[in-house]
Design an enzyme around this catalytic site. Structure first.
Site, PDB file in Angstrom:
ATOM      1  N   ASP A  46       0.852  -1.192   0.000  1.00  0.00           N
ATOM      2  CA  ASP A  46       0.000   0.000   0.000  1.00  0.00           C
ATOM      3  C   ASP A  46       0.890   1.245   0.000  1.00  0.00           C
ATOM      4  OD1 ASP A  46      -3.229   0.489   0.997  1.00  0.00           O
ATOM      5  OD2 ASP A  46      -1.831   2.182   1.088  1.00  0.00           O
ATOM      6  N   ASN A 101     -12.888  -3.434   2.459  1.00  0.00           N
ATOM      7  CA  ASN A 101     -13.851  -2.349   2.608  1.00  0.00           C
ATOM      8  C   ASN A 101     -14.802  -2.394   1.412  1.00  0.00           C
ATOM      9  OD1 ASN A 101     -12.664  -1.302   4.976  1.00  0.00           O
ATOM     10  ND2 ASN A 101     -11.124  -0.219   3.777  1.00  0.00           N
ATOM     11  N   GLN A 108     -14.286   2.290   1.417  1.00  0.00           N
ATOM     12  CA  GLN A 108     -13.711   1.919   0.118  1.00  0.00           C
ATOM     13  C   GLN A 108     -13.467   3.179  -0.707  1.00  0.00           C
ATOM     14  OE1 GLN A 108     -15.977  -0.855  -2.300  1.00  0.00           O
ATOM     15  NE2 GLN A 108     -14.280  -1.135  -3.735  1.00  0.00           N
ATOM     16  N   VAL A 110     -11.038   2.895  -3.548  1.00  0.00           N
ATOM     17  CA  VAL A 110     -10.662   2.431  -4.890  1.00  0.00           C
ATOM     18  C   VAL A 110     -11.642   1.317  -5.276  1.00  0.00           C
ATOM     19  CG1 VAL A 110      -8.871   1.381  -6.319  1.00  0.00           C
ATOM     20  CG2 VAL A 110      -8.216   2.995  -4.505  1.00  0.00           C
ATOM     21  N   HIS A 114     -10.171  -5.327  -3.447  1.00  0.00           N
ATOM     22  CA  HIS A 114      -8.841  -5.549  -2.876  1.00  0.00           C
ATOM     23  C   HIS A 114      -8.960  -6.027  -1.442  1.00  0.00           C
ATOM     24  CE1 HIS A 114      -9.983  -1.305  -2.463  1.00  0.00           C
ATOM     25  NE2 HIS A 114      -9.336  -1.298  -1.301  1.00  0.00           N
ATOM     26  N   HIS A 116      -6.945  -5.973   2.005  1.00  0.00           N
ATOM     27  CA  HIS A 116      -5.820  -5.408   2.759  1.00  0.00           C
ATOM     28  C   HIS A 116      -5.254  -6.518   3.645  1.00  0.00           C
ATOM     29  CE1 HIS A 116      -6.858  -0.989   2.296  1.00  0.00           C
ATOM     30  NE2 HIS A 116      -8.051  -1.505   2.061  1.00  0.00           N
TER      31      HIS A 116
HETATM   32  P1  AMP Z   1      -9.745   1.284   0.347  1.00  0.00           P
HETATM   33  O1  AMP Z   1      -9.812   2.594   1.083  1.00  0.00           O
HETATM   34  O2  AMP Z   1     -10.149   0.087   1.126  1.00  0.00           O
HETATM   35  O3  AMP Z   1     -10.434   1.387  -1.006  1.00  0.00           O
HETATM   36  O4  AMP Z   1      -8.193   1.052   0.059  1.00  0.00           O
HETATM   37  C1  AMP Z   1      -7.513   1.639  -1.004  1.00  0.00           C
HETATM   38  C2  AMP Z   1      -6.066   1.602  -0.640  1.00  0.00           C
HETATM   39  O5  AMP Z   1      -5.311   1.792  -1.834  1.00  0.00           O
HETATM   40  C3  AMP Z   1      -5.614   2.689   0.332  1.00  0.00           C
HETATM   41  O6  AMP Z   1      -5.066   2.080   1.506  1.00  0.00           O
HETATM   42  C4  AMP Z   1      -4.582   3.487  -0.457  1.00  0.00           C
HETATM   43  O7  AMP Z   1      -3.506   3.925   0.325  1.00  0.00           O
HETATM   44  C5  AMP Z   1      -4.142   2.476  -1.502  1.00  0.00           C
HETATM   45  N1  AMP Z   1      -3.607   3.021  -2.733  1.00  0.00           N
HETATM   46  C6  AMP Z   1      -4.137   3.994  -3.511  1.00  0.00           C
HETATM   47  N2  AMP Z   1      -3.368   4.203  -4.595  1.00  0.00           N
HETATM   48  C7  AMP Z   1      -2.331   3.328  -4.511  1.00  0.00           C
HETATM   49  C8  AMP Z   1      -1.197   3.055  -5.322  1.00  0.00           C
HETATM   50  N3  AMP Z   1      -0.956   3.725  -6.447  1.00  0.00           N
HETATM   51  N4  AMP Z   1      -0.337   2.088  -4.922  1.00  0.00           N
HETATM   52  C9  AMP Z   1      -0.565   1.409  -3.777  1.00  0.00           C
HETATM   53  N5  AMP Z   1      -1.616   1.619  -2.971  1.00  0.00           N
HETATM   54  C10 AMP Z   1      -2.486   2.570  -3.321  1.00  0.00           C
END
Ligand code: AMP
Length: 128
Positions: A46, A101, A108, A110, A114, A116
């Site tokens: 992350d 999430n 969430q 993204v 995914h 974590h």
């Molecule tokens: P969520 O909030 O559960 O959707 O998690 C999305 C996660 O993606 C967050 O913990 C961000 O820090 C991570 N994230 C966003 N962009 C990137 C990236 N380019 N490379 C690695 N992690 C990322």
């Protein structure tokens, strides 16, 4: 209780799943710090780690989130969890948390599914 889809849980959101930052990582457009890869998924660190180990395991299939998964994805979902455990072991973790999430209100950000994998420090329960 029956699952009630949120507005973001639409077919449009599913169609957009390939268009996220993770979709761009998968096609090599954006770099990542890879820790594991196979034909069905990719795991990478992350960018904003919340613990000494914070890895994301994502399917290559562009599912917008857990809400977009269907019966045909059962094997893939199991695979993501097995890879999460494999990555945790690879990172030397005996204790770790796996989080998915689902939906904006659950955190969430993204909209590409995914998992974590978070560890390397004590973690409180319940989460915030
Ligand atoms: P969520 O909030 O559960 O959707 O998690 C999305 C996660 O993606 C967050 O913990 C961000 O820090 C991570 N994230 C966003 N962009 C990137 C990236 N380019 N490379 C690695 N992690 C990322």
């Amino acid at each position: 209780m029956e699952f009630m889809p949120q507005p973001s849980h639409s077919i449009a959101a599913t169609a957009m799943a390939g268009d996220t930052v993770f979709g761009r990582i998968l096609c090599g457009e954006i770099p990542c710090d890879e820790v594991y890869s196979d034909d069905r998924c990719l795991a990478f660190r992350d960018i904003e780690p919340q613990a000494p180990v914070h890895v994301l395991v994502i399917p290559r299939k562009p599912l917008a989130g857990l809400f977009a998964a269907e019966g045909e994805d059962a094997e893939l979902l199991g695979h993501l969890l097995l890879v999460a455990a494999k990555v945790a072991k690879q990172e030397g973790l005996e204790h770790f948390r796996t989080v998915i999430n689902t939906g904006a209100e659950a955190g969430q950000t993204v909209f590409h599914l995914h998992v974590h994998v978070i560890g390397g420090r004590p973690q409180a329960w319940p989460p915030g």
